[in-house]
Design a protein around this motif. Structure first.
Motif, PDB file in Angstrom:
ATOM      1  N   ALA A  69      -3.116  -9.088  26.315  1.00  0.00           N
ATOM      2  CA  ALA A  69      -2.519  -9.507  27.580  1.00  0.00           C
ATOM      3  C   ALA A  69      -3.272  -8.917  28.769  1.00  0.00           C
ATOM      4  CB  ALA A  69      -1.047  -9.089  27.628  1.00  0.00           C
ATOM      5  N   LEU A  70      -3.617  -7.637  28.705  1.00  0.00           N
ATOM      6  CA  LEU A  70      -4.366  -7.009  29.795  1.00  0.00           C
ATOM      7  C   LEU A  70      -5.747  -7.629  29.943  1.00  0.00           C
ATOM      8  CD1 LEU A  70      -3.447  -3.239  29.369  1.00  0.00           C
ATOM      9  CD2 LEU A  70      -2.943  -4.678  31.359  1.00  0.00           C
ATOM     10  N   ALA A  71      -6.385  -7.940  28.812  1.00  0.00           N
ATOM     11  CA  ALA A  71      -7.707  -8.568  28.875  1.00  0.00           C
ATOM     12  C   ALA A  71      -7.622  -9.917  29.575  1.00  0.00           C
ATOM     13  CB  ALA A  71      -8.281  -8.729  27.469  1.00  0.00           C
ATOM     14  N   MET A  72      -6.563 -10.685  29.294  1.00  0.00           N
ATOM     15  CA  MET A  72      -6.390 -11.974  29.958  1.00  0.00           C
ATOM     16  C   MET A  72      -6.178 -11.800  31.458  1.00  0.00           C
ATOM     17  SD  MET A  72      -3.288 -14.780  29.621  1.00  0.00           S
ATOM     18  CE  MET A  72      -2.141 -13.655  30.438  1.00  0.00           C
ATOM     19  N   VAL A  73      -5.259 -10.906  31.842  1.00  0.00           N
ATOM     20  CA  VAL A  73      -4.953 -10.728  33.256  1.00  0.00           C
ATOM     21  C   VAL A  73      -6.161 -10.147  33.995  1.00  0.00           C
ATOM     22  CG1 VAL A  73      -3.428  -9.625  34.938  1.00  0.00           C
ATOM     23  CG2 VAL A  73      -2.482 -10.496  32.793  1.00  0.00           C
ATOM     24  N   ALA A  74      -6.873  -9.212  33.351  1.00  0.00           N
ATOM     25  CA  ALA A  74      -8.078  -8.654  33.961  1.00  0.00           C
ATOM     26  C   ALA A  74      -9.108  -9.745  34.210  1.00  0.00           C
ATOM     27  CB  ALA A  74      -8.661  -7.561  33.066  1.00  0.00           C
ATOM     28  N   ALA A  75      -9.254 -10.658  33.250  1.00  0.00           N
ATOM     29  CA  ALA A  75     -10.215 -11.760  33.400  1.00  0.00           C
ATOM     30  C   ALA A  75      -9.841 -12.648  34.587  1.00  0.00           C
ATOM     31  CB  ALA A  75     -10.279 -12.583  32.117  1.00  0.00           C
ATOM     32  N   MET A  76      -8.572 -12.968  34.717  1.00  0.00           N
ATOM     33  CA  MET A  76      -8.165 -13.892  35.776  1.00  0.00           C
ATOM     34  C   MET A  76      -8.146 -13.239  37.159  1.00  0.00           C
ATOM     35  SD  MET A  76      -4.025 -14.491  35.454  1.00  0.00           S
ATOM     36  CE  MET A  76      -3.941 -14.787  33.699  1.00  0.00           C
ATOM     37  N   ARG A  77      -8.091 -11.886  37.195  1.00  0.00           N
ATOM     38  CA  ARG A  77      -8.002 -11.208  38.484  1.00  0.00           C
ATOM     39  C   ARG A  77      -9.243 -10.373  38.816  1.00  0.00           C
ATOM     40  NH1 ARG A  77      -2.435 -11.809  40.134  1.00  0.00           N
ATOM     41  NH2 ARG A  77      -2.644 -10.294  41.821  1.00  0.00           N
ATOM     42  N   GLY A  78     -10.289 -10.447  37.952  1.00  0.00           N
ATOM     43  CA  GLY A  78     -11.565  -9.868  38.322  1.00  0.00           C
ATOM     44  C   GLY A  78     -11.770  -8.393  38.028  1.00  0.00           C
ATOM     45  N   TYR A  79     -11.259  -7.904  36.885  1.00  0.00           N
ATOM     46  CA  TYR A  79     -11.440  -6.504  36.489  1.00  0.00           C
ATOM     47  C   TYR A  79     -12.253  -6.405  35.205  1.00  0.00           C
ATOM     48  CZ  TYR A  79      -7.850  -5.513  39.916  1.00  0.00           C
ATOM     49  OH  TYR A  79      -7.141  -5.431  41.094  1.00  0.00           O
ATOM     50  N   LYS A  80     -12.919  -5.255  35.035  1.00  0.00           N
ATOM     51  CA  LYS A  80     -13.537  -4.924  33.757  1.00  0.00           C
ATOM     52  C   LYS A  80     -12.471  -4.216  32.926  1.00  0.00           C
ATOM     53  CE  LYS A  80     -17.879  -4.187  36.218  1.00  0.00           C
ATOM     54  NZ  LYS A  80     -18.795  -3.151  36.757  1.00  0.00           N
ATOM     55  N   ALA A  82      -0.194  -2.427  40.781  1.00  0.00           N
ATOM     56  CA  ALA A  82      -1.251  -1.461  41.104  1.00  0.00           C
ATOM     57  C   ALA A  82      -2.108  -1.965  42.260  1.00  0.00           C
ATOM     58  CB  ALA A  82      -2.114  -1.190  39.872  1.00  0.00           C
ATOM     59  N   GLU A  83      -2.355  -3.263  42.286  1.00  0.00           N
ATOM     60  CA  GLU A  83      -3.085  -3.867  43.408  1.00  0.00           C
ATOM     61  C   GLU A  83      -2.307  -3.710  44.712  1.00  0.00           C
ATOM     62  OE1 GLU A  83      -5.442  -7.554  41.187  1.00  0.00           O
ATOM     63  OE2 GLU A  83      -3.507  -7.911  42.142  1.00  0.00           O
ATOM     64  N   PRO A 105     -10.216  -5.577  42.591  1.00  0.00           N
ATOM     65  CA  PRO A 105     -11.111  -6.352  41.724  1.00  0.00           C
ATOM     66  C   PRO A 105     -12.497  -5.720  41.657  1.00  0.00           C
ATOM     67  CG  PRO A 105      -9.801  -7.826  43.048  1.00  0.00           C
ATOM     68  CD  PRO A 105      -9.494  -6.445  43.551  1.00  0.00           C
ATOM     69  N   GLY A 106     -13.042  -5.687  40.428  1.00  0.00           N
ATOM     70  CA  GLY A 106     -14.323  -5.048  40.169  1.00  0.00           C
ATOM     71  C   GLY A 106     -14.179  -3.692  39.509  1.00  0.00           C
ATOM     72  N   ASP A 107     -12.979  -3.084  39.617  1.00  0.00           N
ATOM     73  CA  ASP A 107     -12.734  -1.783  38.986  1.00  0.00           C
ATOM     74  C   ASP A 107     -12.681  -1.923  37.461  1.00  0.00           C
ATOM     75  OD1 ASP A 107     -12.637  -0.566  41.425  1.00  0.00           O
ATOM     76  OD2 ASP A 107     -10.439  -0.375  41.487  1.00  0.00           O
ATOM     77  N   THR A 108     -12.845  -0.785  36.789  1.00  0.00           N
ATOM     78  CA  THR A 108     -12.723  -0.735  35.328  1.00  0.00           C
ATOM     79  C   THR A 108     -11.362  -0.170  34.965  1.00  0.00           C
ATOM     80  OG1 THR A 108     -15.098  -0.443  34.983  1.00  0.00           O
ATOM     81  CG2 THR A 108     -13.636   0.253  33.194  1.00  0.00           C
ATOM     82  N   LEU A 109     -10.634  -0.890  34.120  1.00  0.00           N
ATOM     83  CA  LEU A 109      -9.324  -0.464  33.636  1.00  0.00           C
ATOM     84  C   LEU A 109      -9.449  -0.049  32.175  1.00  0.00           C
ATOM     85  CD1 LEU A 109      -7.195  -3.381  35.142  1.00  0.00           C
ATOM     86  CD2 LEU A 109      -7.855  -1.218  36.226  1.00  0.00           C
ATOM     87  N   ILE A 110      -8.691   0.961  31.796  1.00  0.00           N
ATOM     88  CA  ILE A 110      -8.730   1.499  30.429  1.00  0.00           C
ATOM     89  C   ILE A 110      -7.314   1.478  29.868  1.00  0.00           C
ATOM     90  CG2 ILE A 110      -9.252   3.513  28.985  1.00  0.00           C
ATOM     91  CD1 ILE A 110     -11.124   4.487  31.220  1.00  0.00           C
ATOM     92  N   GLU A 111      -7.176   1.117  28.599  1.00  0.00           N
ATOM     93  CA  GLU A 111      -5.854   1.181  27.977  1.00  0.00           C
ATOM     94  C   GLU A 111      -5.982   1.386  26.471  1.00  0.00           C
ATOM     95  OE1 GLU A 111      -1.650   1.196  28.592  1.00  0.00           O
ATOM     96  OE2 GLU A 111      -3.325   1.158  30.002  1.00  0.00           O
ATOM     97  N   ALA A 112      -5.147   2.277  25.931  1.00  0.00           N
ATOM     98  CA  ALA A 112      -4.989   2.405  24.487  1.00  0.00           C
ATOM     99  C   ALA A 112      -3.930   1.406  24.050  1.00  0.00           C
ATOM    100  CB  ALA A 112      -4.565   3.829  24.124  1.00  0.00           C
ATOM    101  N   THR A 113      -4.200   0.665  23.002  1.00  0.00           N
ATOM    102  CA  THR A 113      -3.304  -0.436  22.634  1.00  0.00           C
ATOM    103  C   THR A 113      -3.335  -0.688  21.133  1.00  0.00           C
ATOM    104  OG1 THR A 113      -2.939  -2.828  22.890  1.00  0.00           O
ATOM    105  CG2 THR A 113      -5.190  -2.036  23.175  1.00  0.00           C
ATOM    106  N   SER A 114      -2.199  -1.152  20.609  1.00  0.00           N
ATOM    107  CA  SER A 114      -2.174  -1.560  19.202  1.00  0.00           C
ATOM    108  C   SER A 114      -2.470  -3.044  19.059  1.00  0.00           C
ATOM    109  CB  SER A 114      -0.805  -1.245  18.579  1.00  0.00           C
ATOM    110  OG  SER A 114       0.209  -1.987  19.228  1.00  0.00           O
ATOM    111  N   GLY A 115      -2.684  -3.745  20.170  1.00  0.00           N
ATOM    112  CA  GLY A 115      -3.074  -5.142  20.072  1.00  0.00           C
ATOM    113  C   GLY A 115      -2.550  -6.044  21.157  1.00  0.00           C
ATOM    114  N   ASN A 116      -1.242  -6.305  21.168  1.00  0.00           N
ATOM    115  CA  ASN A 116      -0.712  -7.317  22.076  1.00  0.00           C
ATOM    116  C   ASN A 116      -0.885  -6.955  23.544  1.00  0.00           C
ATOM    117  OD1 ASN A 116       0.108  -9.292  20.247  1.00  0.00           O
ATOM    118  ND2 ASN A 116       2.082  -8.331  19.888  1.00  0.00           N
ATOM    119  N   THR A 117      -0.643  -5.699  23.896  1.00  0.00           N
ATOM    120  CA  THR A 117      -0.839  -5.309  25.292  1.00  0.00           C
ATOM    121  C   THR A 117      -2.305  -5.445  25.676  1.00  0.00           C
ATOM    122  OG1 THR A 117       1.031  -3.774  25.249  1.00  0.00           O
ATOM    123  CG2 THR A 117      -0.590  -3.463  26.999  1.00  0.00           C
ATOM    124  N   GLY A 118      -3.190  -5.094  24.754  1.00  0.00           N
ATOM    125  CA  GLY A 118      -4.616  -5.210  25.032  1.00  0.00           C
ATOM    126  C   GLY A 118      -5.040  -6.649  25.279  1.00  0.00           C
TER     127      GLY A 118
END
Length: 300
Positions: A81-92, A58-59, A66-79
Protein backbone atom coordinates in the motif's frame (compact mmCIF):
# COMPACT_ATOMS: atom_id res chain seq x y z
CA UNK A 1 -15.96 17.24 -16.00
CA UNK A 2 -14.45 15.83 -12.78
CA UNK A 3 -13.01 12.31 -12.81
CA UNK A 4 -11.89 10.11 -9.95
CA UNK A 5 -8.21 9.70 -9.16
CA UNK A 6 -6.85 6.43 -7.81
CA UNK A 7 -6.87 7.87 -4.30
CA UNK A 8 -10.62 8.40 -4.56
CA UNK A 9 -11.13 4.65 -4.94
CA UNK A 10 -9.65 3.82 -1.53
CA UNK A 11 -12.37 2.86 0.95
CA UNK A 12 -16.13 2.37 0.64
CA UNK A 13 -15.54 -1.35 0.20
CA UNK A 14 -18.46 -3.81 0.02
CA UNK A 15 -19.92 -5.43 3.13
CA UNK A 16 -21.22 -8.87 2.14
CA UNK A 17 -23.18 -11.56 3.98
CA UNK A 18 -21.84 -15.12 4.17
CA UNK A 19 -24.54 -17.45 2.83
CA UNK A 20 -23.19 -20.98 3.33
CA UNK A 21 -20.39 -21.08 5.91
CA UNK A 22 -22.01 -21.49 9.31
CA UNK A 23 -25.18 -22.72 7.62
CA UNK A 24 -28.21 -23.69 9.68
CA UNK A 25 -26.49 -22.99 12.99
CA UNK A 26 -26.11 -19.30 12.14
CA UNK A 27 -29.64 -19.03 10.77
CA UNK A 28 -31.27 -20.84 13.71
CA UNK A 29 -29.72 -18.33 16.07
CA UNK A 30 -30.89 -15.48 13.84
CA UNK A 31 -27.31 -14.29 13.39
CA UNK A 32 -25.76 -12.55 10.40
CA UNK A 33 -22.05 -12.78 9.54
CA UNK A 34 -20.73 -10.01 7.29
CA UNK A 35 -17.31 -9.68 5.68
CA UNK A 36 -15.90 -6.29 4.66
CA UNK A 37 -14.04 -6.84 1.39
CA UNK A 38 -10.89 -4.74 1.84
CA UNK A 39 -9.21 -6.58 -1.03
CA UNK A 40 -11.31 -4.31 -3.26
CA UNK A 41 -9.00 -1.40 -2.47
CA UNK A 42 -6.69 -0.55 -5.40
CA UNK A 43 -3.52 -2.10 -3.89
CA UNK A 44 -5.54 -5.02 -2.57
CA UNK A 45 -5.80 -4.63 1.18
CA UNK A 46 -7.14 -2.72 4.17
CA UNK A 47 -3.69 -1.11 4.49
CA UNK A 48 -4.41 1.21 1.56
CA UNK A 49 -6.42 3.34 3.98
CA UNK A 50 -3.59 3.72 6.51
CA UNK A 51 -0.91 4.24 3.86
CA UNK A 52 -2.76 7.14 2.27
CA UNK A 53 -3.58 8.62 5.67
CA UNK A 54 0.01 8.48 6.93
CA UNK A 55 1.54 10.02 3.80
CA UNK A 56 -1.17 12.64 3.30
CA UNK A 57 -1.06 13.85 6.91
CA UNK A 58 2.74 13.90 6.96
CA UNK A 59 2.60 16.15 3.90
CA UNK A 60 0.06 18.44 5.56
CA UNK A 61 2.32 18.78 8.61
CA UNK A 62 5.31 19.54 6.37
CA UNK A 63 7.20 16.47 7.62
CA UNK A 64 7.74 15.13 4.09
CA UNK A 65 7.63 16.44 0.56
CA UNK A 66 7.65 14.73 -2.87
CA UNK A 67 11.12 13.42 -3.73
CA UNK A 68 11.89 12.36 -0.14
CA UNK A 69 12.79 8.78 0.77
CA UNK A 70 10.36 6.93 3.05
CA UNK A 71 11.31 3.82 5.04
CA UNK A 72 9.01 1.21 6.55
CA UNK A 73 9.32 -2.24 8.11
CA UNK A 74 6.42 -4.34 6.88
CA UNK A 75 5.11 -7.89 6.71
CA UNK A 76 3.63 -7.19 3.29
CA UNK A 77 0.29 -5.45 2.93
CA UNK A 78 1.34 -2.11 4.41
CA UNK A 79 4.43 -2.17 2.23
CA UNK A 80 2.42 -2.77 -0.93
CA UNK A 81 0.00 0.00 0.00
CA UNK A 82 2.79 2.45 0.85
CA UNK A 83 4.60 1.61 -2.38
CA UNK A 84 1.44 2.42 -4.34
CA UNK A 85 0.78 5.71 -2.54
CA UNK A 86 4.46 6.70 -2.76
CA UNK A 87 4.36 6.06 -6.52
CA UNK A 88 1.26 8.20 -7.04
CA UNK A 89 2.52 11.05 -4.84
CA UNK A 90 6.18 11.15 -5.90
CA UNK A 91 8.23 9.52 -3.10
CA UNK A 92 11.06 7.00 -3.04
CA UNK A 93 10.06 3.98 -0.95
CA UNK A 94 12.37 1.60 0.93
CA UNK A 95 10.66 -1.43 2.47
CA UNK A 96 12.20 -3.89 4.93
CA UNK A 97 10.61 -7.29 5.31
CA UNK A 98 11.53 -10.80 6.56
CA UNK A 99 12.86 -12.98 3.75
CA UNK A 100 10.30 -15.76 4.30
CA UNK A 101 7.23 -13.75 3.27
CA UNK A 102 5.40 -14.58 0.06
CA UNK A 103 6.92 -13.92 -3.36
CA UNK A 104 3.73 -12.21 -4.52
CA UNK A 105 4.13 -9.56 -1.83
CA UNK A 106 7.75 -8.88 -2.73
CA UNK A 107 6.98 -8.67 -6.43
CA UNK A 108 4.00 -6.37 -5.85
CA UNK A 109 6.14 -3.92 -3.89
CA UNK A 110 8.81 -3.97 -6.59
CA UNK A 111 6.19 -3.39 -9.30
CA UNK A 112 5.33 -0.06 -7.66
CA UNK A 113 9.00 0.91 -7.75
CA UNK A 114 9.94 0.29 -4.13
CA UNK A 115 13.40 -0.81 -3.06
CA UNK A 116 13.14 -3.98 -0.96
CA UNK A 117 15.55 -5.03 1.79
CA UNK A 118 15.04 -8.60 2.96
CA UNK A 119 15.93 -9.31 6.59
CA UNK A 120 16.69 -12.71 8.18
CA UNK A 121 13.56 -14.72 8.89
CA UNK A 122 15.02 -15.68 12.26
CA UNK A 123 14.78 -12.06 13.34
CA UNK A 124 11.15 -11.69 12.29
CA UNK A 125 9.48 -8.30 12.11
CA UNK A 126 11.32 -7.19 15.24
CA UNK A 127 14.68 -7.22 13.41
CA UNK A 128 13.16 -5.42 10.42
CA UNK A 129 11.80 -2.68 12.69
CA UNK A 130 15.17 -2.27 14.43
CA UNK A 131 16.99 -2.01 11.08
CA UNK A 132 14.53 0.61 9.85
CA UNK A 133 15.25 2.67 12.96
CA UNK A 134 18.99 2.41 12.31
CA UNK A 135 18.56 3.51 8.69
CA UNK A 136 16.59 6.56 9.81
CA UNK A 137 19.26 7.47 12.36
CA UNK A 138 21.86 7.18 9.60
CA UNK A 139 19.93 9.71 7.52
CA UNK A 140 18.76 7.26 4.83
CA UNK A 141 15.14 8.34 4.98
CA UNK A 142 12.12 8.93 7.19
CA UNK A 143 10.08 6.21 8.89
CA UNK A 144 6.31 6.67 8.77
CA UNK A 145 6.04 4.03 11.54
CA UNK A 146 2.69 2.29 11.18
CA UNK A 147 3.21 0.86 14.68
CA UNK A 148 3.23 4.25 16.45
CA UNK A 149 1.65 6.64 13.95
CA UNK A 150 -1.83 7.76 15.00
CA UNK A 151 -2.63 8.49 11.34
CA UNK A 152 -2.90 4.69 11.00
CA UNK A 153 -5.89 4.09 13.33
CA UNK A 154 -7.39 7.48 12.49
CA UNK A 155 -7.87 6.25 8.91
CA UNK A 156 -10.22 3.60 10.26
CA UNK A 157 -11.90 5.95 12.71
CA UNK A 158 -12.80 8.27 9.84
CA UNK A 159 -13.60 5.68 7.16
CA UNK A 160 -13.80 1.97 7.99
CA UNK A 161 -15.79 2.39 11.21
CA UNK A 162 -18.32 4.84 9.75
CA UNK A 163 -18.79 2.61 6.68
CA UNK A 164 -19.59 -0.41 8.88
CA UNK A 165 -22.05 1.61 10.96
CA UNK A 166 -23.69 3.03 7.82
CA UNK A 167 -23.93 -0.26 5.94
CA UNK A 168 -25.36 -2.21 8.90
CA UNK A 169 -27.72 0.70 9.68
CA UNK A 170 -26.27 0.72 13.18
CA UNK A 171 -27.15 -2.95 13.77
CA UNK A 172 -23.57 -4.23 14.19
CA UNK A 173 -23.19 -6.06 17.52
CA UNK A 174 -19.70 -7.61 17.15
CA UNK A 175 -16.61 -6.53 15.23
CA UNK A 176 -13.74 -8.98 14.59
CA UNK A 177 -10.34 -8.09 13.17
CA UNK A 178 -6.98 -9.78 12.88
CA UNK A 179 -4.39 -7.99 15.02
CA UNK A 180 -1.13 -7.04 13.31
CA UNK A 181 -0.15 -3.40 13.69
CA UNK A 182 -3.61 -3.11 15.37
CA UNK A 183 -4.46 0.07 13.44
CA UNK A 184 -7.70 -1.35 12.02
CA UNK A 185 -9.09 -2.66 15.29
CA UNK A 186 -8.07 0.47 17.20
CA UNK A 187 -9.71 2.92 14.79
CA UNK A 188 -12.88 0.91 14.19
CA UNK A 189 -13.30 0.21 17.91
CA UNK A 190 -12.96 3.91 18.72
CA UNK A 191 -15.71 4.82 16.26
CA UNK A 192 -18.14 1.97 16.97
CA UNK A 193 -17.85 2.32 20.75
CA UNK A 194 -18.71 6.02 20.42
CA UNK A 195 -21.83 5.09 18.46
CA UNK A 196 -22.81 2.18 20.72
CA UNK A 197 -20.66 1.17 23.75
CA UNK A 198 -22.34 -2.27 23.74
CA UNK A 199 -20.66 -3.29 20.44
CA UNK A 200 -18.18 -6.06 21.21
CA UNK A 201 -14.67 -5.72 19.76
CA UNK A 202 -12.77 -8.99 19.32
CA UNK A 203 -9.19 -9.38 18.12
CA UNK A 204 -7.75 -12.48 16.45
CA UNK A 205 -4.14 -13.47 17.11
CA UNK A 206 -2.14 -16.63 16.33
CA UNK A 207 -1.91 -19.30 18.97
CA UNK A 208 1.51 -20.27 20.27
CA UNK A 209 3.66 -21.79 17.51
CA UNK A 210 1.41 -20.69 14.63
CA UNK A 211 2.63 -18.46 11.79
CA UNK A 212 -0.21 -16.55 10.13
CA UNK A 213 0.84 -13.74 7.76
CA UNK A 214 -0.66 -10.43 8.85
CA UNK A 215 -1.43 -11.51 12.44
CA UNK A 216 1.07 -11.14 15.27
CA UNK A 217 1.35 -11.75 18.98
CA UNK A 218 3.97 -9.14 19.77
CA UNK A 219 6.61 -9.41 22.51
CA UNK A 220 5.88 -6.71 25.10
CA UNK A 221 8.89 -4.61 24.03
CA UNK A 222 7.59 -4.46 20.44
CA UNK A 223 3.88 -3.99 21.14
CA UNK A 224 2.64 -1.28 18.74
CA UNK A 225 2.39 2.07 20.54
CA UNK A 226 -0.96 2.72 18.86
CA UNK A 227 -2.43 -0.30 20.68
CA UNK A 228 -4.77 0.43 23.59
CA UNK A 229 -5.93 -2.72 25.39
CA UNK A 230 -9.03 -0.94 26.68
CA UNK A 231 -10.42 -0.73 23.14
CA UNK A 232 -10.55 -4.54 22.71
CA UNK A 233 -13.10 -6.52 24.70
CA UNK A 234 -11.32 -9.81 24.20
CA UNK A 235 -8.72 -11.60 22.09
CA UNK A 236 -9.19 -15.05 20.52
CA UNK A 237 -6.33 -17.32 19.52
CA UNK A 238 -6.41 -18.97 16.10
CA UNK A 239 -4.24 -21.82 14.86
CA UNK A 240 -2.42 -21.70 11.54
CA UNK A 241 -4.25 -24.83 10.46
CA UNK A 242 -7.67 -23.36 11.26
CA UNK A 243 -6.88 -20.11 9.43
CA UNK A 244 -5.62 -21.88 6.31
CA UNK A 245 -8.55 -24.30 6.27
CA UNK A 246 -10.99 -21.41 6.56
CA UNK A 247 -9.22 -19.55 3.73
CA UNK A 248 -9.81 -22.54 1.46
CA UNK A 249 -13.43 -22.84 2.63
CA UNK A 250 -14.17 -19.17 2.03
CA UNK A 251 -12.89 -19.44 -1.53
CA UNK A 252 -14.57 -22.76 -2.37
CA UNK A 253 -17.87 -22.30 -0.51
CA UNK A 254 -18.48 -18.54 -0.62
CA UNK A 255 -16.34 -17.35 -3.53
CA UNK A 256 -14.45 -15.06 -1.11
CA UNK A 257 -10.76 -15.37 -2.05
CA UNK A 258 -8.76 -14.00 0.87
CA UNK A 259 -5.59 -14.51 2.88
CA UNK A 260 -5.17 -16.48 6.13
CA UNK A 261 -5.39 -13.48 8.45
CA UNK A 262 -8.82 -12.60 7.07
CA UNK A 263 -9.78 -16.27 7.37
CA UNK A 264 -8.60 -16.27 10.98
CA UNK A 265 -10.97 -13.39 11.70
CA UNK A 266 -13.77 -15.34 10.01
CA UNK A 267 -12.98 -18.37 12.18
CA UNK A 268 -13.44 -16.19 15.27
CA UNK A 269 -16.66 -14.70 13.87
CA UNK A 270 -18.06 -18.22 13.46
CA UNK A 271 -17.10 -19.09 17.04
CA UNK A 272 -18.94 -16.04 18.27
CA UNK A 273 -22.02 -16.97 16.24
CA UNK A 274 -22.26 -20.26 18.16
CA UNK A 275 -22.64 -18.46 21.49
CA UNK A 276 -24.97 -15.54 20.72
CA UNK A 277 -28.36 -14.88 19.15
CA UNK A 278 -29.78 -12.03 17.06
CA UNK A 279 -26.26 -10.80 16.37
CA UNK A 280 -24.76 -8.92 13.43
CA UNK A 281 -21.10 -9.92 13.33
CA UNK A 282 -18.71 -8.04 11.05
CA UNK A 283 -15.20 -9.23 10.26
CA UNK A 284 -12.51 -7.63 8.14
CA UNK A 285 -11.55 -9.47 4.96
CA UNK A 286 -8.24 -7.64 5.00
CA UNK A 287 -6.77 -8.70 1.65
CA UNK A 288 -7.01 -11.01 -1.39
CA UNK A 289 -5.88 -14.60 -1.62
CA UNK A 290 -3.87 -14.19 -4.82
CA UNK A 291 -0.89 -12.84 -2.88
CA UNK A 292 -0.57 -16.18 -1.07
CA UNK A 293 -0.60 -18.58 -4.02
CA UNK A 294 3.10 -19.42 -3.71
CA UNK A 295 2.71 -20.37 -0.03
CA UNK A 296 0.80 -23.58 -0.76
CA UNK A 297 -2.32 -22.54 1.15
CA UNK A 298 -4.39 -23.03 -2.00
CA UNK A 299 -3.07 -26.26 -3.58
CA UNK A 300 -3.73 -26.70 -7.29
Amino acid sequence: MAYLTLEDTIGNTPLIQLKLIGGDSVRQRNNIILGKLEGNNPAGSVKDRAALSMIRHAEERGTIKPGDTLIEATSGNTGIALAMVAAMRGYKMVLLMPENLSEERKQSMAAYGARIILTPKTGGMEYARDLAEKMQKDGEGLILDQFANQDNPSAHYTSTGPEIWRDTHGAVTHFVSAMGTTGTIMGVSHYLKEKNPAVQIIGAQPEEGSQIPGIRKWPEAYLPRIFDRSRVDRVENVSQSAAETMARRLAAEEGVFCGPSAAGACEVALRISQTVENATIVFIVCDRGDRYLSTGIFPA
